[in-house]
Each structure stands twice: as structure tokens, then as C-alpha cells.
Design an enzyme around this catalytic site. Structure first.
Site, mmCIF file in Angstrom:
data_model
loop_
_atom_site.group_PDB
_atom_site.id
_atom_site.type_symbol
_atom_site.label_atom_id
_atom_site.label_comp_id
_atom_site.label_asym_id
_atom_site.label_seq_id
_atom_site.Cartn_x
_atom_site.Cartn_y
_atom_site.Cartn_z
ATOM 1 C CG ASN A 1 -4.735 -1.508 15.441
ATOM 2 O OD1 ASN A 1 -3.844 -1.184 14.644
ATOM 3 N ND2 ASN A 1 -5.166 -2.758 15.532
ATOM 4 C CE LYS A 2 -7.511 -0.834 9.229
ATOM 5 N NZ LYS A 2 -7.879 0.398 8.486
ATOM 6 C CD GLN B 1 -6.771 -3.666 6.056
ATOM 7 O OE1 GLN B 1 -7.842 -4.217 6.295
ATOM 8 N NE2 GLN B 1 -6.653 -2.345 6.056
ATOM 9 N NE ARG C 1 -4.550 5.317 5.288
ATOM 10 C CZ ARG C 1 -4.633 4.038 5.647
ATOM 11 N NH1 ARG C 1 -3.653 3.198 5.347
ATOM 12 N NH2 ARG C 1 -5.685 3.595 6.302
ATOM 13 C CG ASP D 1 -2.801 2.609 12.454
ATOM 14 O OD1 ASP D 1 -3.270 1.489 12.696
ATOM 15 O OD2 ASP D 1 -2.311 2.921 11.351
ATOM 16 N NE ARG E 1 -2.105 -2.508 5.351
ATOM 17 C CZ ARG E 1 -1.546 -3.334 6.201
ATOM 18 N NH1 ARG E 1 -0.532 -4.102 5.830
ATOM 19 N NH2 ARG E 1 -1.938 -3.426 7.443
ATOM 20 N N GLY E 2 -0.229 0.238 6.814
ATOM 21 C CA GLY E 2 0.367 -0.175 8.084
ATOM 22 C C GLY E 2 1.250 0.962 8.570
ATOM 23 C CB ALA E 3 1.360 2.780 11.801
#
Ligand code: MRU
Length: 343
Positions: free
Chosen positions: A242-243, A191, A85, A232, A48-50
Site C-alpha cells: 500500500n502507499k 492524497q 503502473r 494495492d 489513481r487508487g488500485a
């Protein structure tokens, strides 16, 4: 260039990743050999993570090439990856680059397959270099004695190994600066608590873990000097996805007069999108909110809303730390200048 963490590696026509769901308790490496495995890994957040999702998508298309008999089959694979995603722009950025190869009419199928692997390797290497440069550019903002707050994981695990926000901390540490990080735990997938702490500990950077709802109280007490988060997707006016929880932090930072920075490579900027309203926000499984680390903490089937990201308006952001330098307002003009023209 050797990263501190091998988040993702291509070896002998397979992708090797750390399955991040098991961290920090177990460093489990898994091998992925086909597009089904790639989609499953992205959807279930094994990776995960852009930027890491973007590199995974690129290698996924390279795998499609190896396993396919014709262009049609590769295209089907690409469509499956595209649906994994929706928010991280890096995924779409990578797919666009990979698609430009399969669209070439001057190449034989075998050449296309070879070029797909080469392009994926290029995307991997560009991310390594970009993230390292983000660290070098951001380091200038860090002063001795600072307390910096970060959210989610914008570290090596979210990229090819150096990170974005965390790259700033890694390079600052390398330069001998003394500072301390507050880490938001980042509900519901944790995370921050599971991954960012793991990375900071490995790097010997002093940190303190807090629950997401503690940030305001810390700011009020003067305990936070700066906030640095990842991204993201960034629209061309600077609005940033973002998150979930990032927007609340930015509002709090504004109220308390604390600088709020976003660290991201060019591959996260979506210049086709005017502002944050057009960024698709992923909604994830309600079970992530109903439970905590696999244990139910609320009534079975209780109603849940679980958006994985939020949008921080550009006006709350002091600057974007990129591989091309720090971008400051006016964003529309300066994002175009730096990201598109590189100037
Ligand atoms: O749902 P995730 O874990 O993929 O979300 C990750 C983030 O929001 C990160 O902050 C972002 O991708 C930047 S990573 C350098």
C-alpha cells in the site's frame, strides 16, 4: 446503485474521469477517447487508487476495441496499458479478464468489441457492489467515540465511488455512529491532504489532518483507537503493498497495541504471489520529492529515492475487510477459502 462520487464513467464510447490532480481546488472532468489518453491518465495519476486503475484499464481495453481494426491492434493497446503502473494488482486482474475475451476463437471481431464493453461495465459494477459491501462488513468494527487513522486515499476517488477504507466510514456514518478520522497527509503526492479530506468533508464526517510524521506521537497519547488503510496488492500470505508510509504505521500500531486493518476487494488479492517479496514496487519521478505542489523545496537535481509503495507484513495486520467478510489469520488458508472459493 448510485455512488457518492462519479470517479469514472463510460458514456458514448468515451471515458469521463475527475482529474484528481486538481482536487480539492477544482472538480475538473476530462474526456478520454483513446488508449494513449488512458495510459497518460494512469501514469500521471489523473486517476489513481488500485480499484479505479483496474476499472480504467478495463474501459481502456474497451476503447482499444472500438478504435482497432483487428485483434493484433487491441493486443498492442493492452501491452501499453500493462506498462503504466506496476504495483496495483487490479490493473492486471482487469487486463486478464479482458484478454480472455479477445482470445475467444468462437466469436467474430464485432462480437468481441461488444463483449469488451460489456466486460468493462461488469468490472465497474462489481467494484461498486464490492466496495459497498466492504463498508457494510467493516462498519461492525466501528464503535461510537472511536478515533481512526487512515493513510493516503482509499475513498470513492480510488474506486468507482464508494471506496474501501472510506466506505467503512460512509456506512458507519449512515448508521448514525459517531466517530472521528485522523488523515495522514501522505507525502509526496498528498492524497490524504487533497483527496481524503475532500471526501470526508463532502460526507460530513469529522476529521483532522496530520502530517505523516505525527502518527506516532498521537498513538503514544492514546488518541488513535484503530488504523484502517486500503491496499494495492495483497499476496496469498497476507503481506500487503500500500502507499509508502503504511508499513511504518503498522509497526507503530503494533508497538502501541492498536488494531491495524486493511480494506480491499477480492480483485486486489494476487493469489499467484506467495509473499510480499514478489510484489513489484513502483518508483516515481524524483521531482515529486524535490518539490511540494509544483514548488521546489530542495536543491535542483538533489539525489532522491521515491518508492510509491511499501510492504506491510501479514503479522502486523489484524484482518482484511473484504466484500466477502472480514478475513482473519491464518491468512494463507483463510484468504484461499474466502477469495478463491468464496466460502
Ligand atoms: O499512488 P496511488 O494514489 O494510486 O496509491 C493509492 C493507494 O495506495 C491506496 O491506498 C490503494 O490503492 C487503495 S485504494 C482503495
Amino acid at each position: 446503485m448510485k455512488p457518492p462520487i462519479n470517479t469514472i464513467l463510460w458514456k458514448e464510447n468515451s471515458i469521463y474521469i475527475i482529474d484528481q490532480r486538481y482536487l480539492p481546488n477544482k472538480e475538473k472532468i476530462i474526456r478520454i477517447k483513446d488508449v494513449k489518453g488512458v495510459c497518460d491518465a494512469i501514469k500521471k495519476m489523473k486517476i489513481r487508487g488500485a480499484p479505479a486503475i483496474g476499472v480504467m484499464a478495463a474501459y481502456g481495453v474497451a476503447l482499444c476495441g472500438i478504435n482497432s481494426k483487428n485483434i493484433k491492434e487491441i493486443k498492442r493497446g493492452i501491452e501499453k496499458i500493462r506498462k503504466t503502473r506496476p504495483t496495483a494488482y487490479n490493473l492486471f486482474y482487469s487486463l486478464k479478464r479482458m484478454e480472455s475475451i479477445i482470445e475467444r476463437k468462437d466469436l467474430k471481431f464485432e462480437e468481441i468489441k461488444r463483449l469488451l464493453i460489456e466486460e468493462a461495465e461488469k468490472i465497474y459494477n462489481e467494484d461498486l457492489v464490492s466496495c459497498y459491501k466492504i463498508g457494510e462488513n467493516g462498519e461492525k468494527l466501528i464503535k461510537n467515540g472511536m478515533n481512526i487513522l487512515t493513510h493516503c486515499n482509499a475513498g470513492g476517488l480510488a474506486t468507482t465511488g464508494f471506496g474501501t477504507a472510506l466506505s467503512v466510514f460512509f456506512i458507519s456514518k449512515k448508521k448514525g455512529k459517531k466517530f472521528h478520522i485522523f488523515v495522514d497527509e501522505t507525502r509526496p503526492v498528498l492524497q490524504g491532504a487533497r483527496l481524503t479530506t475532500w471526501e470526508l468533508e463532502k460526507a460530513n464526517i469529522p476529521y483532522t489532518l496530520i502530517c505523516d510524521n505525527m502518527a506516532g506521537y498521537l498513538m503514544k497519547q492514546g488518541k488513535i483507537d484503530m488504523v484502517i488503510v486500503g491496499a494495492d496488492r495483497i499476496a496469498r500470505n497476507g503481506d500487503t503493498a500500500n502507499k509508502i508510509g503504511t508499513y511504518s504505521l503498522a509497526v507503530l500500531a503494533k508497538y502501541h497495541n492498536i488494531d491495524f486493518y486493511v480494506a480491499a476487494p477480492s480483485s486486489t488479492f494476487d493469489l499467484s504471489i506467495k509473499d510480499g517479496k514478489d510484489i513489484p514496487i513502483e518508483e516515481r519521478d524524483p521531482e515529486e520529492v524535490r518539490g511540494f505542489m509544483g514548488k521546489r523545496i530542495s536543491p535542483k537535481n538533489c539525489p532522491v529515492y521515491n518508492p510509491a509503495f511499501d510492504i506491510t507484513p501479514a503479522e502486523l495486520i489484524k484482518g482484511f475487510i473484504t466484500e466477502k467478510g472480514i478475513i482473519r489469520p491464518p491468512y494463507e488458508k483463510n484468504i484461499y477459502g474466502k477469495i478463491l472459493k468464496g466460502g
